[in-house]
Design a protein around this motif. Structure first.
Motif, PDB file in Angstrom:
ATOM      1  N   ALA A  82      53.764  55.473  46.119  1.00  0.00           N
ATOM      2  CA  ALA A  82      52.933  54.814  47.128  1.00  0.00           C
ATOM      3  C   ALA A  82      53.444  55.042  48.540  1.00  0.00           C
ATOM      4  N   THR A  83      54.703  55.447  48.674  1.00  0.00           N
ATOM      5  CA  THR A  83      55.260  55.655  50.020  1.00  0.00           C
ATOM      6  C   THR A  83      54.972  57.050  50.563  1.00  0.00           C
ATOM      7  N   THR A  84      54.889  58.041  49.672  1.00  0.00           N
ATOM      8  CA  THR A  84      54.569  59.400  50.112  1.00  0.00           C
ATOM      9  C   THR A  84      53.099  59.735  49.907  1.00  0.00           C
ATOM     10  N   HIS A  85      52.369  58.844  49.203  1.00  0.00           N
ATOM     11  CA  HIS A  85      50.929  59.021  48.952  1.00  0.00           C
ATOM     12  C   HIS A  85      50.659  60.280  48.132  1.00  0.00           C
ATOM     13  N   MET A  86      51.526  60.514  47.143  1.00  0.00           N
ATOM     14  CA  MET A  86      51.373  61.686  46.284  1.00  0.00           C
ATOM     15  C   MET A  86      51.476  61.281  44.818  1.00  0.00           C
ATOM     16  N   MET A  87      50.763  62.016  43.986  1.00  0.00           N
ATOM     17  CA  MET A  87      50.826  61.855  42.541  1.00  0.00           C
ATOM     18  C   MET A  87      51.411  63.125  41.942  1.00  0.00           C
ATOM     19  N   SER A  88      52.370  62.964  41.030  1.00  0.00           N
ATOM     20  CA  SER A  88      52.975  64.099  40.332  1.00  0.00           C
ATOM     21  C   SER A  88      52.534  64.082  38.876  1.00  0.00           C
ATOM     22  N   VAL A  89      52.071  65.232  38.384  1.00  0.00           N
ATOM     23  CA  VAL A  89      51.609  65.356  37.005  1.00  0.00           C
ATOM     24  C   VAL A  89      52.609  66.220  36.249  1.00  0.00           C
ATOM     25  N   TYR A  90      53.144  65.695  35.142  1.00  0.00           N
ATOM     26  CA  TYR A  90      54.153  66.395  34.348  1.00  0.00           C
ATOM     27  C   TYR A  90      53.607  66.734  32.969  1.00  0.00           C
ATOM     28  N   GLU A  91      53.990  67.906  32.495  1.00  0.00           N
ATOM     29  CA  GLU A  91      53.638  68.335  31.139  1.00  0.00           C
ATOM     30  C   GLU A  91      54.908  68.835  30.464  1.00  0.00           C
ATOM     31  N   ASN A  92      55.249  68.200  29.339  1.00  0.00           N
ATOM     32  CA  ASN A  92      56.488  68.557  28.629  1.00  0.00           C
ATOM     33  C   ASN A  92      57.701  68.522  29.557  1.00  0.00           C
ATOM     34  N   SER A 101      47.135  61.337  46.999  1.00  0.00           N
ATOM     35  CA  SER A 101      46.602  60.096  46.448  1.00  0.00           C
ATOM     36  C   SER A 101      46.682  58.987  47.487  1.00  0.00           C
ATOM     37  N   GLY A 102      46.171  57.827  47.109  1.00  0.00           N
ATOM     38  CA  GLY A 102      46.262  56.641  47.942  1.00  0.00           C
ATOM     39  C   GLY A 102      46.316  55.422  47.057  1.00  0.00           C
ATOM     40  N   THR A 103      47.054  54.406  47.480  1.00  0.00           N
ATOM     41  CA  THR A 103      47.160  53.171  46.700  1.00  0.00           C
ATOM     42  C   THR A 103      46.708  51.989  47.566  1.00  0.00           C
ATOM     43  N   GLY A 104      47.097  50.767  47.157  1.00  0.00           N
ATOM     44  CA  GLY A 104      46.593  49.571  47.815  1.00  0.00           C
ATOM     45  C   GLY A 104      47.127  49.364  49.222  1.00  0.00           C
ATOM     46  N   LYS A 105      46.243  48.917  50.075  1.00  0.00           N
ATOM     47  CA  LYS A 105      46.625  48.630  51.462  1.00  0.00           C
ATOM     48  C   LYS A 105      47.433  47.343  51.521  1.00  0.00           C
ATOM     49  N   VAL A 174      44.777  52.733  51.515  1.00  0.00           N
ATOM     50  CA  VAL A 174      43.660  51.936  52.041  1.00  0.00           C
ATOM     51  C   VAL A 174      42.832  51.280  50.938  1.00  0.00           C
ATOM     52  N   SER A 175      43.255  51.387  49.671  1.00  0.00           N
ATOM     53  CA  SER A 175      42.443  50.858  48.575  1.00  0.00           C
ATOM     54  C   SER A 175      42.656  49.358  48.413  1.00  0.00           C
ATOM     55  N   HIS A 176      41.871  48.753  47.502  1.00  0.00           N
ATOM     56  CA  HIS A 176      42.022  47.336  47.166  1.00  0.00           C
ATOM     57  C   HIS A 176      42.948  47.137  45.959  1.00  0.00           C
ATOM     58  N   GLY A 177      43.722  48.180  45.621  1.00  0.00           N
ATOM     59  CA  GLY A 177      44.684  48.081  44.526  1.00  0.00           C
ATOM     60  C   GLY A 177      44.601  49.219  43.530  1.00  0.00           C
ATOM     61  N   CYS A 178      43.484  49.947  43.537  1.00  0.00           N
ATOM     62  CA  CYS A 178      43.356  51.109  42.660  1.00  0.00           C
ATOM     63  C   CYS A 178      44.097  52.300  43.256  1.00  0.00           C
ATOM     64  N   VAL A 179      44.240  53.354  42.439  1.00  0.00           N
ATOM     65  CA  VAL A 179      44.819  54.611  42.893  1.00  0.00           C
ATOM     66  C   VAL A 179      43.681  55.580  43.156  1.00  0.00           C
ATOM     67  N   HIS A 180      43.572  56.060  44.386  1.00  0.00           N
ATOM     68  CA  HIS A 180      42.495  56.958  44.786  1.00  0.00           C
ATOM     69  C   HIS A 180      42.912  58.423  44.662  1.00  0.00           C
ATOM     70  N   LEU A 181      41.954  59.254  44.234  1.00  0.00           N
ATOM     71  CA  LEU A 181      42.095  60.706  44.233  1.00  0.00           C
ATOM     72  C   LEU A 181      40.803  61.315  44.757  1.00  0.00           C
ATOM     73  N   SER A 182      40.863  62.567  45.184  1.00  0.00           N
ATOM     74  CA  SER A 182      39.628  63.269  45.531  1.00  0.00           C
ATOM     75  C   SER A 182      38.811  63.466  44.261  1.00  0.00           C
ATOM     76  N   GLU A 183      37.534  63.776  44.426  1.00  0.00           N
ATOM     77  CA  GLU A 183      36.680  63.983  43.251  1.00  0.00           C
ATOM     78  C   GLU A 183      37.202  65.137  42.397  1.00  0.00           C
ATOM     79  N   ALA A 184      37.618  66.218  43.034  1.00  0.00           N
ATOM     80  CA  ALA A 184      38.116  67.377  42.285  1.00  0.00           C
ATOM     81  C   ALA A 184      39.408  67.045  41.538  1.00  0.00           C
ATOM     82  N   ASP A 185      40.313  66.313  42.191  1.00  0.00           N
ATOM     83  CA  ASP A 185      41.593  65.981  41.555  1.00  0.00           C
ATOM     84  C   ASP A 185      41.413  64.951  40.450  1.00  0.00           C
ATOM     85  N   ALA A 186      40.486  64.009  40.627  1.00  0.00           N
ATOM     86  CA  ALA A 186      40.217  63.026  39.574  1.00  0.00           C
ATOM     87  C   ALA A 186      39.664  63.718  38.335  1.00  0.00           C
TER      88      ALA A 186
END
Length: 235
Positions: A82-92, A101-105, A174-186
Motif C-alpha cells: 500500500a505504500t508503493t502502490h504496487m502489486m507483485s504476482v508470484y508463480e512458484n 495498484s491502489g488501496t484504501g484512502k 483513493v479507494s474505499h478499502g478495495c484494491v484497485h487495478l486497471s481493467e487490463a491488469d484485473a
C-alpha cells in the motif's frame, strides 16, 4: 485456504482436543498441520506454511462416513504494497509481474494481512449505499460503479477489482478499502489465480480479523498453535 468446520452449537474447551484428534487430515505428500479454534463454534486446519502445490488432502470426520477430498492448485501468490502502490504476482516463488495498484484512502484503509481469495465474481455493481456510506445520489461520497474481474478477500466486502475511473494507480490510494487495478491488469490477474490463492497486503494500519473470510495465515504459527487443543497432527 484452510479446512473449516462449523458446529451448530458452542464446543466446550474440554471437548476440543478429542474433536481435533477425531478429524483426521492426511496429505500426499505429507504435510504437518494443526486444527485451531477461530471461536467456540468454528475450527480451521492449516499447515505451518502455505499448502504445497499439488498436495492431495483428505479429511475423515471421526467415525462418520463424511469425508472431504481436494487437491491444491498451482503456486500463485499475490503481494500488495500500500505504500508503493504496487502489486507483485508470484508463480512458484518467482516474481512474474508487477502491477500498478491502489488501496484504501486515509480513513478507509484496506485490511492488511494474508487472506485467501474467497470467490471470483465476473461483475459487481458497487454502490456507496451498499456499504452504508451515502444513499442520496449526488451527496457527499456517493458512487454507483460497475466493476469487473472481482476477487473477494473478506466477508465484509474487500475485493481486488478493475477500477477504470482510478487515475491514481501506482501513485496514490483513493479507494474505499478495495484494491484497485486497471481493467487490463484485473483481467490478467483473473486468468491466473483461483479460489484459495493467498493475497498478502502490507503497509496498512488496519489488520484483518482471522474470522473475516479466510485470514488464518495472518496469525503466526505460534499464535495458531496457542488456539489448538491437540497440537500438530502427524499421521
Amino acid at each position: 485456504m484452510p479446512v473449516r468446520v462449523n458446529f451448530g452449537s458452542a464446543v466446550a474447551s474440554t471437548n476440543r482436543a478429542a474433536i481435533e484428534r477425531a478429524m483426521k487430515v492426511t496429505t500426499t505428500p505429507h504435510v504437518d498441520g494443526a486444527w485451531s479454534w477461530v471461536d467456540s463454534t468454528t475450527v480451521d486446519f492449516r499447515p505451518q506454511g502455505f499448502w504445497p502445490a499439488g498436495t492431495k488432502v483428505s479429511v475423515q470426520f471421526g467415525s462418520t462416513s463424511r469425508t472431504l477430498d481436494f487437491s491444491i492448485g498451482d503456486d500463485h501468490e499475490i503481494v500488495v504494497d500500500a505504500t508503493t502502490h504496487m502489486m507483485s504476482v508470484y508463480e512458484n516463488g518467482t516474481l512474474i509481474k508487477k502491477l500498478a495498484s491502489g488501496t484504501g484512502k486515509p480513513g478507509d484503509a484496506t485490511y492488511g494481512g494474508t487472506m485467501a481469495i474467497m470467490d471470483m465474481v465476473p461483475h459487481i455493481e458497487m454502490t456507496s449505499c451498499a456499504i452504508g456510506l451515502q444513499c442520496t445520489k449526488g451527496g457527499p461520497g456517493w458512487y454507483d460503479l460497475q466493476t469487473y474481474h472481482d476477487l473477494q478477500l473478506t466477508d465484509s466486502g474487500t475485493f481486488i477489482h478493475s477500477a477504470w475511473w482510478d487515475t491514481s494507480l501506482g501513485k496514490a490510494n483513493v479507494s474505499h478499502g478495495c484494491v484497485h487495478l486497471s481493467e487490463a491488469d484485473a483481467a490478467y490477474l483473473w486468468n491466473i489465480v483461483q479460489v484459495g490463492d493467498p493475497v498478502t497486503i502490507n503497509g496498512t494500519n488496519q489488520k484483518v480479523s482471522q474470522s473475516n473470510g479466510y485470514a488464518d495465515y495472518t496469525l503466526s504459527w505460534s499464535q495458531w498453535l496457542s488456539n489448538s487443543a491437540a497440537g500438530v497432527q502427524m499421521f
